[in-house]
Motif scaffolding. Structure first.
Motif, mmCIF file in Angstrom:
data_model
loop_
_atom_site.group_PDB
_atom_site.id
_atom_site.type_symbol
_atom_site.label_atom_id
_atom_site.label_comp_id
_atom_site.label_asym_id
_atom_site.label_seq_id
_atom_site.Cartn_x
_atom_site.Cartn_y
_atom_site.Cartn_z
ATOM 1 N N SER A 338 -44.620 -19.497 101.013
ATOM 2 C CA SER A 338 -45.773 -18.835 100.388
ATOM 3 C C SER A 338 -45.549 -17.798 99.321
ATOM 4 O O SER A 338 -46.326 -17.350 98.802
ATOM 5 N N ASP A 339 -44.121 -17.295 99.649
ATOM 6 C CA ASP A 339 -43.865 -16.163 98.549
ATOM 7 C C ASP A 339 -43.631 -16.556 97.246
ATOM 8 O O ASP A 339 -43.579 -15.562 96.186
ATOM 9 N N GLY A 340 -43.678 -17.636 97.066
ATOM 10 C CA GLY A 340 -43.703 -18.307 95.701
ATOM 11 C C GLY A 340 -42.419 -18.237 94.975
ATOM 12 O O GLY A 340 -42.150 -18.524 93.716
ATOM 13 N N LYS A 341 -41.153 -17.927 95.585
ATOM 14 C CA LYS A 341 -40.008 -17.476 95.068
ATOM 15 C C LYS A 341 -38.904 -18.317 95.736
ATOM 16 O O LYS A 341 -37.775 -18.576 94.996
ATOM 17 N N THR A 342 -39.157 -19.052 96.886
ATOM 18 C CA THR A 342 -37.910 -19.818 97.321
ATOM 19 C C THR A 342 -38.638 -21.151 97.997
ATOM 20 O O THR A 342 -39.733 -21.275 98.300
ATOM 21 N N PHE A 343 -37.628 -21.921 98.400
ATOM 22 C CA PHE A 343 -37.759 -23.196 98.761
ATOM 23 C C PHE A 343 -36.823 -23.589 99.905
ATOM 24 O O PHE A 343 -35.824 -23.131 99.812
ATOM 25 N N ILE A 344 -36.983 -24.690 100.849
ATOM 26 C CA ILE A 344 -36.009 -25.175 102.130
ATOM 27 C C ILE A 344 -36.094 -26.736 101.844
ATOM 28 O O ILE A 344 -37.121 -27.341 101.441
#
Length: 728
Positions: A338-344
């Motif tokens: 939800s930070d809009g900056k990272t993904f997993i």
């Protein structure tokens, strides 16, 4: 560590002897009627779980007064706290349900009709949770994949290969696509091969703000058509559908985004090459950024793209390549934070499936899990606490345990350490989870827990089934390991008669599947087939199973060992397993058989032919007999195309080895098998006749790959039981 054969054999003898002594002589034998007619060993479970947005309750689909109902369960106590949907009051015998984001509306489905393995259509209703009023969609016509919009105003669905929208406030119908046509164009739903091999049926997704719909379009007009005859009328009917066999043309796929406000559709740039796969679309946290996966035809390159939903422009984020193949299943846990900056995401790029954390531009932040074991599923992500919850094989390939780890890769902790298999359903806020736990000896126990692992309540313990099982003479699964020809340790299990006698000589029936990434040797509760094996044990058979090279849960190298040459190493390992059993003092080496279904039917056929000096009998149900007849996605992933690797297709086809058949062979197939076509068995029969080989065969008219429905299940297992008694 691999035990020596003598030590292992003595250990097995000791275990077998002890378990038979402990079971006594007054217990009931498992009968065919118990297994296939009375459902005596059917376990109960807890299904239809939906976690509710307030974090205080979950809902579950149950039966009340002979009708379906959705009840609300208090997470603090595990007690029922009310009825949310009452099938009796609604006058709808629904079989599935879902809520919209704020739980003001529910979508329920009735009269659901299966199409293929994952596809279906049914009659859908929207229920207003405040008033209890229901609204039937499309005047009761059957539709597929009805999905509520995130803004609660609309429902999207697929009908006649096209996507439609219904505005719930006005009941206005909007047709998003218009060119859909049977066996030509599909919008928003998967074609046959995507459904079967990429585990998908619905192929559209709402944007997070409910203003757009992304969908996959399949142009299957150039895909060759397969024809099955449906029997039962004066003139048999033809059923034709698009099925791309290995080396043939696939659907041309493309991704599109429909904008509700403008009514316009934008095509997404997925590159100029059209002979590709587009098996996944995802919305990121940005309502205008769509992510998608692209695979090349040979599936040895997987690309992750981000696309501008308004313009269709796309950017390559990650590209992963392999000398063999990149398995979509091992790259299917993509989650945007939800930070809009990272993904997993997960990947087996280091040799085992693990969890990785990336920046939005694709640069790696860190590998979160590591080790010579596999993460089998990511089940929860608590962004506030920066924790990931997952299931893995770290304790053993035969187990599935539940873990939590910090996003920085530290603080790993086991939450469900009990030996066996844990399947986890975790709440969306990662505060609670439901554990479905079983072992080879114990049916599923369903428990509600806090995220810390603290148990709140037992939801189902199957005590009634356990009490019933205590009355039966059941044999334990004894797990073991032995080395195959190159020293590789293989896992297996053995089931012996409850009245096992060390001084007797027993026939052995080996059960095999053996396909890439599969696993039969697992410490978990079995189903109907396991109890059939128990019934055979009660008749004096030893039943055994070996997971050959190429199977799953043991890392990439073990699984990919069979690449480009399916059947070769797997059959060697099954033959070595049979030789291993043949040396046991209580086994009659002249009475060893093997059976399997689907890939297992391929394996049992080939094992009997190539291993004709060790196997006496084989049963093959719905077998692939030449990979040239199977679909593109599955077959080419492991064998490349027939044009590139003809030997890989032909060298280990049972049709190639019919001259080696010596023992008893029973071939069974359903004529309505849309997956492994009856054509496979027809061609094997022709080859056997040409080779002047005697064998037995049986077909089930109009039955699909599972050969079920009507009296078919009872009939096929009775037939196989009688055959084994006679021949083995």
């Amino acid at each position: 560590m691999i035990k020596s054969w003598k030590v292992l054999c003595l250990a097995l003898v000791f275990a077998l002897g002890l378990s038979s002594i402990s079971q006594g002589q007054a217990l009931k034998k498992v009968t065919m009627e118990d297994v296939f007619k009375n459902g005596s060993f059917t376990q109960k479970t807890v299904s239809g779980i939906n976690w509710m947005k307030d974090g205080q309750f979950y809902s579950s689909l149950v039966e009340k007064n002979g009708a379906p109902a959705v009840v609300k369960i208090n997470l603090a106590t595990g007690e029922e706290a009310g009825i949310l949907l009452d099938g009796s009051a609604l006058g709808v015998d629904f079989s599935s349900y879902s809520f919209n984001t704020d739980e003001s509306k529910a979508l329920i489905a009735a009269e659901v009709e299966s199409i293929y393995r994952r596809s279906s259509k049914g009659i859908f209703y929207v229920v207003d949770m405040a008033t209890g009023q229901k609204q039937q969609l499309m005047n009761g016509e059957k539709i597929s994949y009805a999905t509520l919009s995130p803004d609660n105003d609309k429902v999207a669905f697929v009908k006649d290969n096209n996507i439609f929208l219904v505005d719930l406030s006005t009941n206005k119908l909007t047709q998003v696509t218009a060119e859909g046509e049977w066996n030509k164009i599909i919008n928003g739903a998967a074609d046959w091969v995507y459904e079967e091999e990429f585990s998908m049926a619905q192929a559209f997704k709402w944007s997070p703000d409910g203003k757009k719909i992304a969908f996959i379009r399949f142009d299957e007009s150039q895909v060759p058509e397969f024809n099955m005859q449906i029997w039962g009328t004066l003139y048999p009917k033809d059923y034709k559908f698009k099925y791309p066999k290995a080396g043939e043309k696939n659907s041309v796929v493309s991704i599109h985004v429909y904008d509700l406000a403008s009514g316009k559709t934008q095509k997404v740039d997925a590159g100029t090459e059209t002979d590709i796969y587009l098996p996944r679309i995802y919305w990121t946290k940005d309502a205008n950024t769509l992510a998608f996966i692209r695979l090349n035809r040979l599936q040895n390159q997987l690309d992750l793209f981000h696309a501008d939903a308004s313009t269709g422009a796309s950017k390559l984020i990650i590209s992963e390549t392999s000398k063999t193949y990149v398995d979509m299943e091992y790259n299917d846990d993509l989650q945007y934070l939800s930070d809009g900056k990272t993904f997993i995401r997960t990947s087996e790029q280091d040799g085992f499936k693990h969890i990785y954390h990336y920046n939005l531009d694709g640069s790696l932040i860190r590998q979160i899990t590591t080790g010579n074991w596999e993460v089998t599923a990511m089940v929860g992500l608590d962004e506030k606490a920066k924790k990931i919850y997952y299931i893995s094989t770290e304790a053993s390939p035969l187990e599935r345990n539940f873990y939590v780890i910090n996003l920085d890769g530290k603080g790993k902790k086991t939450l469900a350490p009990a030996k066996g298999t844990h399947a986890i359903n975790m709440s969306s806020d990662s505060k609670f989870y439901i554990d479905y736990y079983s072992t080879a000896d114990t049916p599923v126990k369903v428990t509600l827990h806090e995220a810390s692992g603290k148990e709140i309540k037992v939801l189902e313990d199957n005590q009634a089934l356990k009490d019933k099982l205590a009355d039966y003479a059941l044999a334990k699964k004894e797990f073991f390991t032995f080395p195959t020809v190159d020293g590789t340790a293989l896992n297996g299990y053995i089931i012996k008669p409850a009245d096992f006698d060390l001084n007797k000589k027993y026939p052995v029936l080996m059960y095999v599947y053996g396909g890439p990434g599969s696993q039969n040797v697992l410490n978990s509760w079995g189903g109907m087939r396991d109890f059939w094996h128990q019934q055979l044990a009660s008749e004096g058979f030893i039943v055994a199973c070996v997971d050959n090279r190429g199977t799953g849960a043991r890392g990439r190298d073990f699984k990919h060992a069979t690449y480009a040459n399916l059947g070769k190493l797997e059959v060697i390992d099954q033959i070595e397993g049979a030789k291993f059993f043949a040396k046991m003092p209580f086994v009659d080496p002249a009475r060893i058989g093997i059976w399997g279904w689907s890939y297992g039917g391929y394996m049992s056929s080939l094992s009997l032919m190539i291993g004709n000096d060790i196997f006496k009998t084989a049963i093959a149900v719905a077998p692939v007999t030449t990979w040239r007849y199977y679909d593109t996605v599955y077959t080419e992933r492991y064998l490349q195309t027939p044009q590139l690797n003809a030997a890989g297709y032909d060298d280990n086809s049972p049709i190639t080895h019919v001259n080696k058949l010596k023992g008893n062979f029973l071939l069974i197939h359903g004529t309505g098998d849309d997956n492994v076509h009856f054509q496979n068995s027809v061609d094997l029969v022709n080859a056997l006749i040409t080779a002047d080989k005697q064998f037995d065969s049986f077909y089930y008219p109009n039955k699909a790959h599972s050969i079920s429905g009507g009296n078919a299940t009872w009939h096929i297992y009775t037939q196989m039981t009688n055959y084994l008694k006679e021949k083995l």
